[in-house]
Design a protein around this motif. Structure first.
Motif, PDB file in Angstrom:
ATOM      1  N   ALA A 139       0.842  -1.188   0.000  1.00  0.00           N
ATOM      2  CA  ALA A 139       0.000   0.000   0.000  1.00  0.00           C
ATOM      3  C   ALA A 139       0.883   1.246   0.000  1.00  0.00           C
ATOM      4  O   ALA A 139       1.705   1.421   0.890  1.00  0.00           O
ATOM      5  N   THR A 194      -4.806  -4.307  -6.438  1.00  0.00           N
ATOM      6  CA  THR A 194      -6.260  -4.308  -6.238  1.00  0.00           C
ATOM      7  C   THR A 194      -6.919  -3.102  -6.899  1.00  0.00           C
ATOM      8  O   THR A 194      -6.293  -2.063  -7.106  1.00  0.00           O
ATOM      9  N   LYS A 195      -8.179  -3.246  -7.205  1.00  0.00           N
ATOM     10  CA  LYS A 195      -8.966  -2.152  -7.778  1.00  0.00           C
ATOM     11  C   LYS A 195      -9.094  -1.013  -6.764  1.00  0.00           C
ATOM     12  O   LYS A 195      -9.080   0.158  -7.125  1.00  0.00           O
ATOM     13  N   LYS A 196      -9.199  -1.353  -5.495  1.00  0.00           N
ATOM     14  CA  LYS A 196      -9.305  -0.343  -4.437  1.00  0.00           C
ATOM     15  C   LYS A 196      -8.087   0.577  -4.445  1.00  0.00           C
ATOM     16  O   LYS A 196      -8.196   1.789  -4.343  1.00  0.00           O
ATOM     17  N   ARG A 197      -6.883  -0.011  -4.568  1.00  0.00           N
ATOM     18  CA  ARG A 197      -5.663   0.794  -4.593  1.00  0.00           C
ATOM     19  C   ARG A 197      -5.623   1.674  -5.837  1.00  0.00           C
ATOM     20  O   ARG A 197      -5.251   2.824  -5.785  1.00  0.00           O
ATOM     21  N   ASN A 232      -8.174   2.862  -7.461  1.00  0.00           N
ATOM     22  CA  ASN A 232      -9.124   3.963  -7.260  1.00  0.00           C
ATOM     23  C   ASN A 232      -8.585   5.017  -6.310  1.00  0.00           C
ATOM     24  O   ASN A 232      -8.810   6.211  -6.509  1.00  0.00           O
ATOM     25  N   ARG A 233      -7.850   4.596  -5.265  1.00  0.00           N
ATOM     26  CA  ARG A 233      -7.298   5.574  -4.335  1.00  0.00           C
ATOM     27  C   ARG A 233      -6.256   6.471  -5.007  1.00  0.00           C
ATOM     28  O   ARG A 233      -6.163   7.655  -4.736  1.00  0.00           O
TER      29      ARG A 233
END
Length: 160
Positions: free
Chosen positions: A116, A151-154, A156-157
């Protein structure tokens, strides 16, 4: 033959980023001229093949504020002198130096987010932590040719 540099701050830890960096270096060295660049001299926790070239910017670990300018100058000089085609940044620890060292060059920059980005900063509310996270996220957006995320979450962030 293409010249590829993989850049990581530290390889002495036996973590995921370090394993990915060494494994990728070893495999790519079968087909390309590969250089493994560390910010400071340290012993890798994983076996590096003999055909992978190693380079260290400095002899010991230092704080970012003590070494940032010198690291940028040394890294830029080394990258240009050796005419690299591609630079892969593995994880965020050496990202800022690499982004700034490759500005206005023809070197393709690929940021590989294996952990992250700024994870240690996410829970901090200080102005300094928020500023550094802002700089790093925007450098990733605007100073790379490609970004690899887990990940898609990362994704998007970073990009939204």
């Amino acid at each position: 033959m293409k010249r590829i540099a993989l850049i990581r701050e530290d390889l002495c830890i036996s973590g995921g980023c370090e394993r990915v960096c060494v494994s990728l270096s070893n495999e790519l060295s079968r087909y390309y001229d590969v250089y493994l660049i560390n910010l400071y001299n340290n012993q890798s926790a994983y076996k590096i093949n003999n055909n992978v070239n190693s380079f260290y910017l400095r002899n010991k670990k230092q704080r970012l504020r003590e070494s940032l300018i010198i690291d940028i100058i040394k890294l830029r000089s080394y990258l240009l002198k050796n005419k690299f085609d591609v630079v892969l940044i593995i994880g965020g620890s050496a990202a800022l130096q690499t982004f700034l060292a490759t500005i206005k060059t023809n070197i393709k920059v690929i940021f590989c987010q294996h952990n992250a980005v700024g994870l240690d900063l996410l829970n901090k509310k200080s102005l300094k932590a928020n500023f550094y996270r802002f700089i790093l996220d925007n450098a990733i957006k605007f100073l790379t040719d490609r970004v690899v995320v887990l990940t898609k979450k990362r994704f998007n962030r970073i990009f939204y």
